[in-house]
Scaffold this active site. Structure first.
Site, PDB file in Angstrom:
ATOM      1  N   ASP A  75      36.774  35.153  27.783  1.00 20.40           N
ATOM      2  CA  ASP A  75      37.843  34.721  28.676  1.00 20.40           C
ATOM      3  C   ASP A  75      38.922  33.954  27.919  1.00 20.40           C
ATOM      4  O   ASP A  75      38.760  32.776  27.621  1.00 20.40           O
ATOM      5  CB  ASP A  75      37.260  33.859  29.792  1.00 20.40           C
ATOM      6  CG  ASP A  75      38.273  33.525  30.870  1.00 20.40           C
ATOM      7  OD1 ASP A  75      39.390  34.080  30.823  1.00 20.40           O
ATOM      8  OD2 ASP A  75      37.954  32.722  31.768  1.00 20.40           O
ATOM      9  N   ASP A 278      45.089  37.999  30.042  1.00 14.12           N
ATOM     10  CA  ASP A 278      43.832  37.358  30.420  1.00 14.12           C
ATOM     11  C   ASP A 278      42.662  38.320  30.284  1.00 14.12           C
ATOM     12  O   ASP A 278      42.478  39.202  31.119  1.00 14.12           O
ATOM     13  CB  ASP A 278      43.937  36.856  31.866  1.00 14.12           C
ATOM     14  CG  ASP A 278      42.631  36.285  32.387  1.00 14.12           C
ATOM     15  OD1 ASP A 278      41.804  35.861  31.561  1.00 14.12           O
ATOM     16  OD2 ASP A 278      42.447  36.264  33.615  1.00 14.12           O
TER      17      ASP A 278
END
Length: 450
Positions: A75, A278
């Site tokens: 992440d 992302d």
């Protein structure tokens, strides 16, 4: 940035609260490797997973002494790495490995600078009533997932490109109270690998230990898997598209700035979109205006051979005369998108159909770009995993820039190829209206995709 246990994933909205629980803790040991040359240090990790049907890419990390494996969701949209752990656990989901068990001497005290950065940089609320107080945190996700825990430090085994292994002591979250989806099904990962730009991220800590430069990149394969790397040895500086990192209005997320949106070589006429990249989001999210403009353009351009159909996988799907086996069967019916970033010269990101469509188990083609405004993302636009597949994406915190380039992500480099991985790189096939030849890589794409 996005929780993965209930796809489609939404933006991870971090809210760190100083939950002041008295506990004895010692300052974490700093097993620095300052003698290592950061310029020569890089680490490469194999990735697992895919966009569909798994909905995430994850890495295996060896943590603790003795080291034990854990699967972590990669992440770049959040800073804190955390594991579900037995501290004891108040509420944990079933995970692939036995829960991490901390010891009292591994607790990070509230007065530690990392704790102050963790709290201050996100919630602006950092207060220590006692030097012995532990560092507590709470992370909350847009899909209603959350993790409550305490900051600990333990060793991470990192295999470097020069074949050496270092085991720095790094701080991460020990989550003992989770809301992360079903409690009866086994979660695909044990926690989250936070690779944001904050000082609590693993990347920043490795830089502080003198092990790698503050550079991270990922290459997500459309066939599944791929690789993740720390350091800059793999970075094709002369061939990638680069833009300065923009200061995002949405905290410290990696942003290449605002971009204009094109479909089939024509502007969609929407105002410039603020974009963040992302890896913690399975799909791509546009705010309401660009999303609706895109859907209108898509529907108006499709042949009559495709019919809109209901599919539980995603909101907008089409069926053909017979079920599709892969995106290759249907991509010719769709046109490419392009994000034209104002923050760089000819800073274009092509989004061909295979980077915004998935074919479901029902044989339908579905749009992997979703309306972010419907899940509370407001004006934020997220480029997620589906759009970053088969591209090397680099977040260079040393130079303050973000780069991307088409690459064969199922070719995992090792210490023998780490300096010569550029042979597989290829310029994207951007529409000729931007002054870039779109036939430069045609043979490469045909040979790689077929």
């Amino acid at each position: 940035m996005a929780a993965r246990w209930a796809p489609p994933a939404g933006l991870l909205l971090l809210l760190l609260l100083a939950v002041l629980l008295p506990a004895r803790a010692d300052r974490p040991a700093r097993t620095a490797h300052a003698d290592d040359d950061p310029e020569a240090s890089s680490a490469v990790f194999q990735l697992y997973g895919n966009v569909y049907p798994h909905g995430l890419y994850y890495v295996a990390m060896n943590i603790g002494n003795p080291a034990k494996p854990y699967f972590l969701d990669v992440d770049t949209g959040s800073d804190l790495t955390w594991l579900q752990c037995d501290a004891p656990c108040v509420s944990c989901s079933k995970v692939p490995h036995p829960l991490y068990r901390p010891t009292k001497n591994k607790l990070v005290p509230c007065v530690d600078q990392l704790c102050a950065s963790l709290h201050g940089g996100l919630s602006k609320n950092h207060k220590c009533d006692s030097p012995k107080q532990q560092c507590d945190y709470e992370v909350k996700y847009a899909d209603q997932g959350s993790s409550l825990g305490v900051l600990v430090n333990d060793s991470f085994a990192v295999h470097l490109a020069n074949a050496s292994v270092v085991r720095p002591s790094l701080a991460f979250g020990c989550g003992y109270d989770q809301e992360v989806g079903s409690s009866t099904e086994v979660a695909p990962t044990d926690g989250v690998l936070g690779l944001g730009s904050g000082s609590i991220s693993l990347l920043s800590q490795l830089k502080q230990h003198g092990i790698t430069k503050n550079v991270v990149g990922h290459c997500l394969s459309m066939r599944g898997g791929g690789f993740l790397f720390f350091g800059d040895n793999l970075v094709p500086y002369s061939r990638a598209t680069w833009v300065p990192m923009a200061r995002s209005a949405f905290r410290n997320y990696y942003s290449p700035g605002s971009a204009s949106l094109y479909f089939g070589g024509r502007s969609l006429g929407v105002r410039p979109m603020e974009v963040v990249l992302d890896s913690g989001s399975s799909f791509t999210y546009f705010s309401s205006q660009p999303y609706q403009s895109l859907v209108t353009a898509l529907k108006g351009d499709l042949s009559k051979a495709l019919k809109e159909v209901s599919d539980p996988s995603l909101p907008l799907c089409w069926k053909g005369k017979k079920p599709f086996k892969s995106v290759l069967d249907v991509k010719k019916e769709f046109k490419s998108l392009v994000l034209n970033f104002a923050n760089g010269k000819k800073a274009l990101m092509e989004i061909p159909p295979e980077n915004y469509l998935i074919v479901t188990k029902y044989g339908n083609a579905c749009l992997g770009i979703l309306n972010g405004s419907e899940i509370g993302l407001k004006d934020l636009n997220i480029v997620g995993d589906i759009t970053m597949q088969d591209q090397m994406v680099i977040y260079d915190n040393e130079r303050g820039q973000i780069g991307w380039i088409r690459a064969p992500c199922d070719r995992i480099p090792n210490e023998n190829t780490i300096h010569g991985f550029e042979e597989g790189y290829c310029w994207p096939q951007f529409p000729s209206i931007f002054g870039i030849q779109n036939e430069e890589c045609a043979a490469y794409y045909r040979s790689y995709k077929e």
